[in-house]
Scaffold this motif. Sequence first.
Motif, short mmCIF file in Angstrom:
data_model
loop_
_atom_site.label_atom_id
_atom_site.label_comp_id
_atom_site.label_asym_id
_atom_site.label_seq_id
_atom_site.Cartn_x
_atom_site.Cartn_y
_atom_site.Cartn_z
N VAL A 118 0.86 -1.18 0.00
CA VAL A 118 0.00 0.00 0.00
C VAL A 118 0.89 1.23 0.00
N LEU A 119 0.68 2.13 -0.95
CA LEU A 119 1.48 3.35 -1.02
C LEU A 119 0.69 4.52 -0.44
N ARG A 175 7.08 -4.34 -3.64
CA ARG A 175 6.87 -5.62 -4.32
C ARG A 175 8.04 -6.57 -4.19
N SER A 176 9.16 -6.13 -3.59
CA SER A 176 10.28 -7.08 -3.50
C SER A 176 10.55 -7.49 -2.06
N GLY A 177 11.17 -8.67 -1.93
CA GLY A 177 11.45 -9.22 -0.61
C GLY A 177 10.15 -9.39 0.15
N ARG A 178 10.19 -9.09 1.46
CA ARG A 178 8.94 -9.08 2.23
C ARG A 178 8.13 -7.89 1.71
N ARG A 179 6.92 -8.15 1.23
CA ARG A 179 6.09 -7.08 0.70
C ARG A 179 5.70 -6.13 1.82
N GLY A 180 5.21 -4.95 1.46
CA GLY A 180 4.79 -4.04 2.53
C GLY A 180 4.49 -2.66 2.01
N PRO A 181 4.00 -1.80 2.92
CA PRO A 181 3.63 -0.46 2.50
C PRO A 181 4.84 0.45 2.32
N ALA A 182 4.64 1.55 1.62
CA ALA A 182 5.66 2.59 1.46
C ALA A 182 4.94 3.93 1.52
N ALA A 183 5.71 5.00 1.73
CA ALA A 183 5.09 6.32 1.81
C ALA A 183 5.95 7.36 1.11
N LEU A 184 5.27 8.30 0.46
CA LEU A 184 5.96 9.45 -0.14
C LEU A 184 5.29 10.72 0.38
#
Length: 578
Positions: A118-119, A175-184
């Motif tokens: 989730v971004l 999308r790589s390694g352990r998936r997870g959220p990111a934020a900008l």
Amino acid sequence: MPKSKLPKAKQPKSRPPKSDPPVPMTTAEATVGSLVGHGIDAIYALPGVQNDHLFDALFKASNRIRTVHTRHEQGAAYMALGAALATGKPQAFAVVPGPGLLNSAAALLTAYSMNAPVLALVGQIPERDIGRDLGHLHELRDQAGIIARLVDHSARIPTPETASRLVAQAMRAMRSGRRGPAALECAIDVWGKAGAVALQAPLALSEPAIDEDAILAAAKRLGAARNPMIICGAGAQDAAREVTELSGMLQAPVLGYRRGRGLLDSRDPLSVTLPLAHELWAKTDVVLAVGTRLLMQHRQWGIDDDLAVIRLDADPDEPNRLRPPAVALIGDAGPILRRLIAALPADNLKRRSRKSEMSQRQGVWRQRFEEALAPQVAWLDAIRAELPEDGIYVDEVTQIGFASRLAFPVYRPRTFLSPGYQDNLGWGFATALGAQHARPDVPVVSINGDGGFMFTANELATAMRHRIPLTTIVFNDGAFGNVRRIQEIQYGKRLIACDLADPDFVRFADSFGAAAERAKSPAALRAALRRAFKRRDIPTVIEVPVGPMPSPWKFILAPRVRGEARETPGLGPAGPTP
Ligand SMILES: Cc1ncc(C[n+]2csc(CCOP(=O)(O)OP(=O)(O)O)c2C)c(N)n1
Ligand SMILES: [Mg+2]
């Protein structure tokens, strides 16, 4: 516009990055163009002055990306989470800084815990004043620091020229390694700045090389195992076919509790529920844990030296967190399991079918559930009878939810969305809205207690505004029933903060324009669900009045059966309830 008519952007798995020639655009336009280029066709969002340029860019791109505005930022973030869980693909939400970000924080925490891509696009005060504590609108001290505690990958967009690359890097991280959220983050004055922008194509994902020695070691252990077991978590979601094949080769029971449910079809006798896996645990000699933290087995059930643990995980740090495993396999579950399946025949014992033994054991547990959790099982049977095989069930922290983790048959991956270890009350309704929005092709059913539903019930307005045909069931016992029962049984009936004044949920839903009815029996619920699943343009709310329900916890908090008894401080021997 229906989803199928939107132009689809490609998301290649590995292709050298290629960029278009630079053209003049703002930071906001570059960001939106980049989202579209990464296949994002919807953004869940709540506007405000810091993000006005972003919303203007979304307006201009509205034939390629739909903006779904919610009534509270938690709704936007949960919807993005639900869309990500239902599709397995990255999704995005946008909020103003400070209160907007904090309103979305429980959903972001849940996305992190669930490894969901989730971004978050988060506004900021004017760039030159960040960190100066001047009292700008929505200023939050060290917003970047707070974000960095919630997600593994975050950045602030400084210029139009860098925006697209930062989006591409965030997408790759999600999308790589352990998936997870990111934020900008982006400052109010940077969104509108113009520059010559070359949109960045999606970046190639780097996969770790498969460790062939580890594959052979795992094949040897599993091949020689007399009583192997496979335990799946969310990290196995995209490897259902491989898990199924491996289970057959090894005649190994497969446990998926909460997020691993449906990886092996519940109708397969080798697909076992939590208490049956616990029953088999003491005699298990090799366990293959795929994409799961294995916390319950380490902390509750016990692990000793007679049990060889094989961990398969996308995160290289995960296998060693609690106890070094016999073998660690690092990378994506699908390709690794395919290698394991190819290597296994050389070592695999000749095995008799365990299907009839498992069917018999399953039958015993089914009967126990029917006896001990009769009301829950009756409601769940009604839902299962009407929900199509590929329909999506969204769990909640409520009596029906707890029982469903044990006794609701699940046939396919990504059709049982359960909140994982956060178990945060109130996540379900808005998450289900996002799931239904992203998957208009299948019915989605959201189950709720009266307590949890009221966390985001306002988002019924979002369902109406965006014509999202979600089916919602509210099991109304007039209480935070789970808490109430604990107070009754463990605290001498000293009831506090658990009885609720609820609205009339039928009239409440009706006032939004939603379809609404009350179902007083499992048969009535079935009929109501049949009607609901036929509606494809408005949401349905079904209120089900219920009384107190029997406790499911003895089935979930099973005792230690191997290794030394070691109590976790503060948790007691049985572990926590939500
Ligand atoms: C965010 C959050 N707050 C509080 C809790 C504690 N909690 C767990 S279950 C529950 C009551 C749930 O009530 P309701 O939704 O009506 O379901 P019921 O137990 O009545 O079926 C509470 C308060 C929690 N799990 N998550
Ligand atoms: Mg309740």
